[in-house]
Structure formats: C-alpha cells, structure tokens
Write a protein that holds these residues in place. Structure first.
Motif, PDB file in Angstrom:
ATOM      1  N   CYS A 191       9.245  -6.040  -6.534  1.00  0.00           N
ATOM      2  CA  CYS A 191       9.784  -4.687  -6.389  1.00  0.00           C
ATOM      3  C   CYS A 191       9.986  -4.276  -4.933  1.00  0.00           C
ATOM      4  CB  CYS A 191       8.875  -3.666  -7.094  1.00  0.00           C
ATOM      5  SG  CYS A 191       7.207  -3.571  -6.418  1.00  0.00           S
ATOM      6  N   GLY A 192       9.495  -5.081  -3.966  1.00  0.00           N
ATOM      7  CA  GLY A 192       9.757  -4.821  -2.563  1.00  0.00           C
ATOM      8  C   GLY A 192       8.847  -3.825  -1.886  1.00  0.00           C
ATOM      9  N   ILE A 193       7.867  -3.250  -2.599  1.00  0.00           N
ATOM     10  CA  ILE A 193       6.948  -2.288  -1.990  1.00  0.00           C
ATOM     11  C   ILE A 193       6.095  -2.998  -0.942  1.00  0.00           C
ATOM     12  CG2 ILE A 193       5.000  -0.743  -2.423  1.00  0.00           C
ATOM     13  CD1 ILE A 193       6.136  -0.145  -5.120  1.00  0.00           C
ATOM     14  N   LEU A 194       5.870  -2.322   0.197  1.00  0.00           N
ATOM     15  CA  LEU A 194       5.107  -2.909   1.298  1.00  0.00           C
ATOM     16  C   LEU A 194       3.654  -2.482   1.241  1.00  0.00           C
ATOM     17  CD1 LEU A 194       7.677  -2.410   4.187  1.00  0.00           C
ATOM     18  CD2 LEU A 194       7.244  -4.483   2.861  1.00  0.00           C
ATOM     19  N   PHE A 195       2.754  -3.390   1.646  1.00  0.00           N
ATOM     20  CA  PHE A 195       1.321  -3.121   1.666  1.00  0.00           C
ATOM     21  C   PHE A 195       0.744  -3.600   2.992  1.00  0.00           C
ATOM     22  CE2 PHE A 195       2.553  -3.441  -2.731  1.00  0.00           C
ATOM     23  CZ  PHE A 195       1.865  -2.394  -3.337  1.00  0.00           C
ATOM     24  N   THR A 196      -0.240  -2.846   3.473  1.00  0.00           N
ATOM     25  CA  THR A 196      -0.827  -3.172   4.772  1.00  0.00           C
ATOM     26  C   THR A 196      -1.815  -4.327   4.680  1.00  0.00           C
ATOM     27  OG1 THR A 196      -2.511  -1.471   4.374  1.00  0.00           O
ATOM     28  CG2 THR A 196      -0.542  -0.819   5.630  1.00  0.00           C
ATOM     29  N   THR A 197      -2.364  -4.569   3.507  1.00  0.00           N
ATOM     30  CA  THR A 197      -3.325  -5.662   3.326  1.00  0.00           C
ATOM     31  C   THR A 197      -2.917  -6.516   2.135  1.00  0.00           C
ATOM     32  OG1 THR A 197      -4.789  -4.357   1.895  1.00  0.00           O
ATOM     33  CG2 THR A 197      -5.208  -4.269   4.269  1.00  0.00           C
ATOM     34  N   THR A 198      -3.261  -7.780   2.191  1.00  0.00           N
ATOM     35  CA  THR A 198      -2.928  -8.687   1.087  1.00  0.00           C
ATOM     36  C   THR A 198      -3.734  -8.371  -0.161  1.00  0.00           C
ATOM     37  OG1 THR A 198      -4.555 -10.274   1.943  1.00  0.00           O
ATOM     38  CG2 THR A 198      -2.253 -10.570   2.632  1.00  0.00           C
ATOM     39  N   SER A 199      -4.927  -7.786   0.009  1.00  0.00           N
ATOM     40  CA  SER A 199      -5.735  -7.451  -1.165  1.00  0.00           C
ATOM     41  C   SER A 199      -5.058  -6.348  -1.977  1.00  0.00           C
ATOM     42  CB  SER A 199      -7.140  -7.011  -0.739  1.00  0.00           C
ATOM     43  OG  SER A 199      -7.083  -5.869   0.096  1.00  0.00           O
ATOM     44  N   ASN A 200      -4.472  -5.353  -1.269  1.00  0.00           N
ATOM     45  CA  ASN A 200      -3.738  -4.307  -1.979  1.00  0.00           C
ATOM     46  C   ASN A 200      -2.497  -4.870  -2.668  1.00  0.00           C
ATOM     47  OD1 ASN A 200      -5.556  -2.370  -1.185  1.00  0.00           O
ATOM     48  ND2 ASN A 200      -4.346  -1.674   0.566  1.00  0.00           N
ATOM     49  N   LEU A 201      -1.850  -5.828  -2.022  1.00  0.00           N
ATOM     50  CA  LEU A 201      -0.675  -6.455  -2.616  1.00  0.00           C
ATOM     51  C   LEU A 201      -1.050  -7.219  -3.881  1.00  0.00           C
ATOM     52  CD1 LEU A 201       2.256  -7.422  -2.670  1.00  0.00           C
ATOM     53  CD2 LEU A 201       1.609  -9.246  -1.073  1.00  0.00           C
ATOM     54  N   ARG A 202      -2.146  -7.976  -3.819  1.00  0.00           N
ATOM     55  CA  ARG A 202      -2.578  -8.746  -4.999  1.00  0.00           C
ATOM     56  C   ARG A 202      -2.940  -7.816  -6.147  1.00  0.00           C
ATOM     57  NH1 ARG A 202      -5.228 -12.000  -1.074  1.00  0.00           N
ATOM     58  NH2 ARG A 202      -7.182 -10.873  -1.476  1.00  0.00           N
ATOM     59  N   ARG A 203      -3.609  -6.708  -5.817  1.00  0.00           N
ATOM     60  CA  ARG A 203      -3.972  -5.750  -6.864  1.00  0.00           C
ATOM     61  C   ARG A 203      -2.721  -5.142  -7.497  1.00  0.00           C
ATOM     62  NH1 ARG A 203      -4.990  -0.227  -7.387  1.00  0.00           N
ATOM     63  NH2 ARG A 203      -6.660   0.281  -8.877  1.00  0.00           N
ATOM     64  N   HIS A 204      -1.741  -4.791  -6.659  1.00  0.00           N
ATOM     65  CA  HIS A 204      -0.486  -4.241  -7.173  1.00  0.00           C
ATOM     66  C   HIS A 204       0.214  -5.244  -8.087  1.00  0.00           C
ATOM     67  CE1 HIS A 204       3.609  -2.604  -7.205  1.00  0.00           C
ATOM     68  NE2 HIS A 204       4.010  -3.785  -6.809  1.00  0.00           N
ATOM     69  N   GLU A 205       0.298  -6.502  -7.663  1.00  0.00           N
ATOM     70  CA  GLU A 205       0.979  -7.518  -8.476  1.00  0.00           C
ATOM     71  C   GLU A 205       0.247  -7.763  -9.786  1.00  0.00           C
ATOM     72  OE1 GLU A 205       3.087 -10.230  -4.990  1.00  0.00           O
ATOM     73  OE2 GLU A 205       1.097 -10.766  -5.726  1.00  0.00           O
ATOM     74  N   ARG A 206      -1.081  -7.700  -9.741  1.00  0.00           N
ATOM     75  CA  ARG A 206      -1.856  -7.928 -10.963  1.00  0.00           C
ATOM     76  C   ARG A 206      -1.677  -6.788 -11.954  1.00  0.00           C
ATOM     77  NH1 ARG A 206      -6.305  -7.910  -8.807  1.00  0.00           N
ATOM     78  NH2 ARG A 206      -7.210  -5.937  -9.483  1.00  0.00           N
ATOM     79  N   LEU A 207      -1.684  -5.540 -11.446  1.00  0.00           N
ATOM     80  CA  LEU A 207      -1.613  -4.389 -12.340  1.00  0.00           C
ATOM     81  C   LEU A 207      -0.196  -4.083 -12.797  1.00  0.00           C
ATOM     82  CD1 LEU A 207      -4.131  -1.936 -10.632  1.00  0.00           C
ATOM     83  CD2 LEU A 207      -4.520  -3.422 -12.601  1.00  0.00           C
ATOM     84  N   GLN A 208       0.793  -4.233 -11.888  1.00  0.00           N
ATOM     85  CA  GLN A 208       2.154  -3.836 -12.215  1.00  0.00           C
ATOM     86  C   GLN A 208       3.010  -4.961 -12.767  1.00  0.00           C
ATOM     87  OE1 GLN A 208       3.007  -0.708 -12.180  1.00  0.00           O
ATOM     88  NE2 GLN A 208       1.057  -0.074 -11.305  1.00  0.00           N
ATOM     89  N   HIS A 209       2.712  -6.199 -12.393  1.00  0.00           N
ATOM     90  CA  HIS A 209       3.576  -7.301 -12.803  1.00  0.00           C
ATOM     91  C   HIS A 209       2.826  -8.423 -13.510  1.00  0.00           C
ATOM     92  CE1 HIS A 209       6.502  -5.290 -10.305  1.00  0.00           C
ATOM     93  NE2 HIS A 209       5.778  -5.473  -9.219  1.00  0.00           N
TER      94      HIS A 209
END
Length: 350
Positions: A152-170
């Motif tokens: 979805c292209g959303i930016l995150f300052t940390t990889t942990s937040n990115l992983r959490r987003h990918e796990r919950l949203q995708h």
C-alpha cells in the motif's frame, strides 16, 4: 478543584500546566499526573497535526467513556470517541487538519516546541517550516530513511512497525473469520485493560485482531416459497412446520436481515463435514443475545444441533436450515430428511 479536560495541545508545557501533578484527567483509575506519567502513558502515543497553520497534538485517553478501560481518542472538533488510532487520524483529517510528524525546533541540545502561547524569539526562528504532511515529508526524505509497505506504500520509521502493519493489514496466514461484533470474554477485557495500563494503547485481543482479515459480506441466496412447497409435497415438513418456517422467514425479510446465513468452512480449506448456520429468531434471550441462534449440521451422520432452548428433536431453526439446504445444497442432505408417513397422514386429516 478539577480542571476541565482538554484533548488538544500546542506543546508539552501546556499539557503539564493543565495537570500540575494532580490526578490524571485522562486515566480511569486515580494516578498522579506527573511528567513521567504523562510522557510514558500519553505523550508517547500523541498524534501530531497542523490546524490553521498551527502545530498541535492530541493524546490518547483511558477514561470510562471508552468502555472496559480501553484506550481511545476524543475528537476536539465534534466530541466523537474513536477507539482505533488510524480511524482517529482519518476522522480528524475530515475536519480539515493536516497530519504531520512531531513538530520541533532544535537549538543545540535544546528541543523546543512551537507554541502560539510562547513564540520563539527572532534569533531562533527556523528558516523553513518544519510542519509538513506525512506525504510531503516522505517525498523529501532520502531513499532508505523510511521503510515502505510494498502493498500500500505507507511509510514507517521502524521496521518493527512495518512488520506489524503488514501482519495486521495484509497477513493471509490466519484462519478465516466472518464477523466479531465485540469480544465477550472477560479474560480478553482484562488483557486489554492490563495492556492499556502498561502503556500500550490500542492493544486488542487476538479475536479482535483477526477481524482485520474478515471477509466482505455477501448475502446468501434467499429462501424460496416454491422450494418450501416442494418439501411439504414430499412430506419432509409437516403443515405446521411449513407455516412456522414461512412466518419466520417473512419476519426476517421485514427486518431486512438474512433468515438463514450458512457457513461452509470447506471454502477455506478446512474440514467441511459440518455446516454452520446463523438463524434469525426474532427473540433476544441468553441463547440468542443478538436475535440469532447457531445451528450445525453434520453431513456425515445427518445429525442437527441448535442452541435453541427448546429440546424437541426438530425446532423451527433446524427446519429453516433444512429448507435452505434442500433448496441450495440438496446433495448434502442425503438421508438426513426423513419422511414419516404418520406425520403426513395426521397433516392430511387436520
């Protein structure tokens, strides 16, 4: 004297001055609103935005208005309460504000917030405005400074937040779920309350997290009176059962809800021996708190189970499910629908 709760601030000092080490106005249980508490419990999760060119931020609240001690957000524009951070961001954006990163101006090792109540002296005025939207900010950042979601292209300052987003949203590696209105387990309430008190606002139990992967609602085929008449002609239903099913289906149609909603787990690569149905009851009782009951059908043994409080072998909820299967999936019934000549004879005599 109790201060009035304010849910939007221009800098940290404004928040500290409102509290002055009194009881925290934003927590459900009494706790001293020290700077350490405010920073750990509220400022840590603040949402920053720009309103009429002025940088502001909102803090999460834990008062009883949120229910069960869950963290939530009070909209300062319309007083609406939202429980999810992303929903709050979308909501206040609809009020015309512009989302930003944490707005600050540094002077050596000193960090000072821009405030309409305490403007910076002329010698400390920045040459460029630091309040920018997340989109503009991300475009100006050098490649690699932020991790972007590949879907979805959303930016995150940390990889942990990115992983959490990918796990919950995708994430697609969890068992499917159709719908959960509210987790009713007390242990989940205690879990979310403990997480909120430990500084993790928005933490949800595993049942609510799974709703992120809920499928879109698709209405099932409606029940047909013609198929019901056919069942009656074949003496699969008595005259009284036919009339009761038709009446229940009519009441469901008037309410604008599905009379029978089937769940076939075989569509999700799970064992398909049992078929489950959500059936309209037109009642609100302990066994049907949402006006519906659950009926299960074992396609191998031909047995039926219903949460209905009536203990008779065939209740109207089972008959409704038989009606739906007879119409849409007759191959699953096999010998489950038995014909009783004595019932047919008694009906003919009535």
């Amino acid at each position: 004297m109790t201060s009035e709760r304010v849910f939007v601030f221009v800098d940290e000092e404004e928040l500290f001055s409102v509290m002055k080490d009194a009881d925290c106005l934003y927590c459900r249980i009494p706790v001293t609103a020290s700077k350490q508490h405010l920073k750990k419990r509220h400022l840590r999760f603040a949402i920053y935005y720009k309103d009429a060119g002025i940088g502001r931020f909102s803090i999460p609240c834990y008062c009883s208005d949120g229910g069960h001690g869950r963290s939530h957000w009070h909209c300062p524009m319309c007083s609406k309460i939202l429980h999810r951070t992303q929903n709050y961001k979308i909501h206040i954006t609809n009020h015309g504000v512009e989302m930003t990163d944490k707005s600050s101006v540094s002077d050596g090792n000193k960090l000072r917030f821009v405030s309409k109540f305490s403007p910076l002296p002329a010698e400390l005025q920045p040459t460029t405005v630091l309040l920018e939207s997340l989109q503009t900010h991300s475009e100006d950042k050098t490649p690699g400074s932020k991790a972007a979601c590949q879907k979805c292209g959303i930016l995150f300052t940390t990889t942990s937040n990115l992983r959490r987003h990918e796990r919950l949203q995708h994430g697609q590696d969890q068992q499917p779920i159709l719908c959960i209105l509210l987790c009713e387990l007390e242990e989940c309430w205690d879990f979310m309350k403990a997480q909120a008190q430990s500084g993790n606002p928005g933490k949800e139990c595993r049942h609510l997290v799974r709703t992120n992967h809920a499928q879109h609602y698709v209405p099932p085929p409606p029940l047909s009176v013609r198929s019901l008449e056919e069942m009656r002609d074949k003496h699969l239903l008595s005259a009284s059962e036919k009339h009761e099913c038709q009446e229940m289906n009519s009441r469901a149609c008037v309410q604008g809800v599905d009379c029978v909603y089937p769940v076939f787990w075989g569509e999700h690569d799970l064992p398909e021996r049992c078929v489950f149905f959500s059936v309209y009851t037109d009642l609100e009782d302990k066994w049907c708190q949402f006006g519906r009951t659950r009926v299960s059908f074992d396609s191998k043994s031909g047995s039926w189970k219903c949460l209905c409080k009536h203990k008779r072998s065939r209740c109207v909820h089972k008959c409704l499910c038989m009606w739906w299967l007879f119409q849409e999936r007759p191959e699953l019934l096999q010998d489950a629908l038995d014909v009783h000549p004595e019932r047919a004879l008694n009906d003919d005599l009535c």
